[in-house]
Design a protein around this motif. Sequence first.
Motif, PDB file in Angstrom:
ATOM      1  N   PRO A 102       0.818  -1.219   0.000  1.00 15.69           N
ATOM      2  CA  PRO A 102       0.000   0.000   0.000  1.00 15.69           C
ATOM      3  C   PRO A 102       0.860   1.282   0.000  1.00 15.69           C
ATOM      4  O   PRO A 102       0.518   2.264  -0.652  1.00 15.69           O
ATOM      5  N   LEU A 103       1.992   1.249   0.704  1.00 17.91           N
ATOM      6  CA  LEU A 103       2.862   2.425   0.720  1.00 17.91           C
ATOM      7  C   LEU A 103       3.468   2.664  -0.660  1.00 17.91           C
ATOM      8  O   LEU A 103       3.485   3.805  -1.143  1.00 17.91           O
ATOM      9  N   LEU A 104       3.929   1.621  -1.305  1.00 20.11           N
ATOM     10  CA  LEU A 104       4.481   1.773  -2.655  1.00 20.11           C
ATOM     11  C   LEU A 104       3.409   2.312  -3.601  1.00 20.11           C
ATOM     12  O   LEU A 104       3.683   3.174  -4.445  1.00 20.11           O
ATOM     13  N   GLN A 105       2.189   1.849  -3.454  1.00 24.84           N
ATOM     14  CA  GLN A 105       1.095   2.374  -4.282  1.00 24.84           C
ATOM     15  C   GLN A 105       0.870   3.862  -4.016  1.00 24.84           C
ATOM     16  O   GLN A 105       0.686   4.639  -4.947  1.00 24.84           O
ATOM     17  N   ALA A 106       0.941   4.267  -2.741  1.00 20.94           N
ATOM     18  CA  ALA A 106       0.759   5.689  -2.404  1.00 20.94           C
ATOM     19  C   ALA A 106       1.888   6.532  -2.997  1.00 20.94           C
ATOM     20  O   ALA A 106       1.648   7.641  -3.503  1.00 20.94           O
ATOM     21  N   ILE A 107       3.112   6.021  -2.953  1.00 20.88           N
ATOM     22  CA  ILE A 107       4.247   6.736  -3.539  1.00 20.88           C
ATOM     23  C   ILE A 107       4.070   6.862  -5.047  1.00 20.88           C
ATOM     24  O   ILE A 107       4.254   7.943  -5.622  1.00 20.88           O
ATOM     25  N   ARG A 108       3.688   5.770  -5.675  1.00 25.93           N
ATOM     26  CA  ARG A 108       3.470   5.808  -7.128  1.00 25.93           C
ATOM     27  C   ARG A 108       2.368   6.791  -7.505  1.00 25.93           C
ATOM     28  O   ARG A 108       2.469   7.505  -8.489  1.00 25.93           O
ATOM     29  N   GLU A 109       1.309   6.836  -6.699  1.00 21.85           N
ATOM     30  CA  GLU A 109       0.222   7.784  -6.964  1.00 21.85           C
ATOM     31  C   GLU A 109       0.729   9.219  -6.885  1.00 21.85           C
ATOM     32  O   GLU A 109       0.368  10.053  -7.715  1.00 21.85           O
ATOM     33  N   GLN A 110       1.557   9.515  -5.889  1.00 25.97           N
ATOM     34  CA  GLN A 110       2.127  10.861  -5.774  1.00 25.97           C
ATOM     35  C   GLN A 110       2.993  11.201  -6.989  1.00 25.97           C
ATOM     36  O   GLN A 110       2.935  12.312  -7.506  1.00 25.97           O
TER      37      GLN A 110
END
Length: 180
Positions: free
Chosen positions: A10-18
Amino acid sequence: MKTEQANDSPLLQAIREQIEMQPGRAISFRDYMDLCLYHPSLGYYMNSNRKIGRAGDFYTSASVGSVLGDMLAAYLRSFAETRSGDICLTEWGGGDGTLARQMLDAIRSGSPALYARLRFISIEKSPVHRSLQSEALAPHMGACELPHSRGVARGRPLAQYACFVQRAAGRLSGVPDRKP
């Protein structure tokens, strides 16, 4: 183009979204680390898992003994000898408060007069660490302020809490904080 994979955390997904939201498809290292450490629900320092010591992910000098706290107390005593009035000491990101407690314990027992004029302020972004600091520093609450790091504490901008250091005559010396 989305590069997300099904097994991304989930953190990697949040970083990618940013990253995807930025015009240049890039974020600064500062923003990357802020997400990794302080994302409201996914950041390393925002969860309640033990981070320091045998049960944590790493050790700090304070987690294995009080030598650093004792040394900081000795330095502060020598610093304060040539100054009058209150002494403001501000710590940014003090974790669980262990180092601050060790230092304040040493000052209180070894130099009660200095302890009486000391104001210790801890600026901490993590609610988990603020809670741990409140517990660790409970015996010193008369000398401590633990403001929230939301830009204002006790009606003052956090920048007014900063203690500054300057290089003078080849050595570092403290500069008292400015009063509002």
